[in-house]
Design an enzyme around this catalytic site. Structure first.
Site, short mmCIF file in Angstrom:
data_model
loop_
_atom_site.label_atom_id
_atom_site.label_comp_id
_atom_site.label_asym_id
_atom_site.label_seq_id
_atom_site.Cartn_x
_atom_site.Cartn_y
_atom_site.Cartn_z
N TYR A 25 34.20 26.66 47.04
CA TYR A 25 34.81 26.64 45.71
C TYR A 25 33.91 27.38 44.74
O TYR A 25 33.62 26.93 43.65
CB TYR A 25 35.03 25.19 45.27
CG TYR A 25 36.09 25.02 44.19
CD1 TYR A 25 37.43 25.31 44.45
CD2 TYR A 25 35.75 24.55 42.93
CE1 TYR A 25 38.40 25.14 43.47
CE2 TYR A 25 36.72 24.37 41.94
CZ TYR A 25 38.04 24.66 42.23
OH TYR A 25 39.01 24.49 41.27
N HIS A 108 36.24 39.36 53.02
CA HIS A 108 35.36 40.49 53.30
C HIS A 108 35.21 40.53 54.82
O HIS A 108 35.18 39.48 55.47
CB HIS A 108 34.02 40.28 52.60
CG HIS A 108 32.99 41.36 52.85
ND1 HIS A 108 33.32 42.69 52.97
CD2 HIS A 108 31.65 41.28 53.00
CE1 HIS A 108 32.21 43.39 53.18
NE2 HIS A 108 31.19 42.55 53.20
N GLU A 195 28.15 49.67 47.86
CA GLU A 195 27.12 48.89 47.18
C GLU A 195 25.72 49.45 47.42
O GLU A 195 24.85 49.35 46.57
CB GLU A 195 27.22 47.39 47.48
CG GLU A 195 27.01 46.98 48.91
CD GLU A 195 27.63 45.63 49.25
OE1 GLU A 195 28.54 45.17 48.53
OE2 GLU A 195 27.22 45.03 50.25
N GLU A 227 18.66 55.44 26.36
CA GLU A 227 19.29 56.65 26.87
C GLU A 227 19.79 56.52 28.30
O GLU A 227 20.92 56.87 28.59
CB GLU A 227 18.31 57.83 26.78
CG GLU A 227 18.23 58.45 25.42
CD GLU A 227 19.60 58.86 24.85
OE1 GLU A 227 20.46 59.30 25.63
OE2 GLU A 227 19.79 58.72 23.64
#
Ligand code: NAD
Ligand code: MG
Length: 326
Positions: A25, A108, A195, A227
């Protein structure tokens, strides 16, 4: 081109009279179980740990059982616990209670593709992978739109495996946006590649290297941070909205000319060759083995990398800069 599925291609009726056990959960488990429940699917939770997520499930008035009871009493089992603990939990608390004709669902492909989990050939093995974090899976459901998802079938004992995957996707509201069919192999390998190479690994290293170069050349670290790190999100938002060409439309001509001509100098053929080598390690299972060994050894490398990073200049400066946005 990939095949796409929408609401009209999926039928929630195949889940009628069936009970779904959601194991876990957490980020996905909560979102997916609430969505399915609200779509009229009978859902129980299989939870072994009395942790924060257990408390949350209680507060959400979900029906909670120990994992073996949840599996025993259900027809569909959704493995929504972290990938690295799935094998242990599957071996001890899921596998012994699987019955012929059951459906095992993953979000997955890692454990199935790398054969860490090998289910009996008497069950269906499917994947429904929402293309978004759990919070978004729930929010968009409540907004009536859902997030797109990938589906895949690894094993089709019942002859209805794809129908089950589509029905679960519909219960999550993913078919409202569109569902793309893939394979466990493709999803696993491209997910790891993304990833490692650009999203988490490549992007963070690009930022760190850019920061280091500016600071080593004597520029103020605060300016460098703004930046090369802070502004990345603005650019990525443009890329997500309009693709790479849309991003060029949203920046100055100077940025566009400099970026179009210098980008390929930075990400050159040497970098591409390293990307291919990284992909080979994913495809051969070398990376998966390394990660499983690391996890089983108590994550010594990851712990060290985390410690070292904490002390780095970019993190120290970042803490200061991010405070300005609190
Ligand atoms: P998570 O870390 O949020 O899962 C936490 C849940 O797992 C908790 O209920 C916890 O009690 C339980 N759990 C943890 N260790 C356990 C153990 N040893 N025994 C029993 N229960 C245990 O997991 P997640 O990020 O939701 O990922 C679940 C699956 O979804 C993974 O396969 C992941 O790759 C996939 N996925 C996740 C996301 C995401 O948004 N995080 C997106 C797409 C796919
Ligand atoms: Mg991914």
């Amino acid at each position: 081109m990939a095949k796409m599925y929408y609401n009209k291609d999926a039928d929630l009726k195949v889940l009628k009279g069936k009970q779904v056990a959601v194991i876990g959960y957490g980020i996905q488990g909560r979102a997916q179980s609430l969505n399915l429940r609200d779509s009229g699917v009978k859902v129980v939770l299989g939870l072994n740990l009395k942790d924060e997520t257990w408390k949350r499930a209680k507060a959400d008035r979900m029906k909670i059982m120990p994992i073996p009871e949840a599996v025993k009493s259900s027809d569909i089992v959704m493995m929504l616990i972290p990938d690295e603990v799935q094998k242990k939990v599957y071996d001890a608390d899921v596998a012994p209670y699987l019955r012929e004709g059951m459906v095992l669902d993953f979000a997955h492909g890692f454990n199935i593709h790398f054969k860490r989990i090998v289910p009996p050939n008497t069950v269906d093995v499917i994947m429904v992978a929402p293309k978004g974090p759990g919070a978004l899976v729930r929010e968009t459901y409540l907004a009536g739109i859902g997030v797109p998802a990938l589906i895949a079938v690894h094993q089709d004992h019942s002859g209805k495996a794809k129908k089950y995957a589509l029905a679960i996707a519909k219960g999550l509201k993913a078919t409202t946006r569109g569902v793309i069919e893939t394979t466990f192999k493709e999803e696993t390998e491209t997910d790891l590649f993304g990833e490692q190479v650009d999203l988490c690994g490549g992007a963070s290293q690009l930022v760190k290297a850019s920061f280091d170069v500016l600071v080593d050349e004597g520029y103020q670290p605060e300016i460098a941070y703004f930046e090369v790190l802070h502004e990345l999100k603005l650019i990525i938002d443009l890329v997500q909205k309009g693709g790479i060409e849309g991003m060029w439309d949203g920046v100055s001509n100077t940025a566009e000319y400099g970026g179009r001509t210098r980008g390929p100098v930075i990400i050159d053929s040497g970098v591409k060759a390293a990307m291919v080598r990284t992909l080979r390690d994913i495809q051969s299972g070398k990376f998966a083995k390394e990660w499983v060994d690391e996890y089983e050894a108590g994550m010594p490398t990851l712990t060290k990398l985390r410690k070292d990073a904490e002390k780095s200049n970019i993190e120290v400066v970042g803490k200061k800069i991010r405070k300005m946005f609190d």
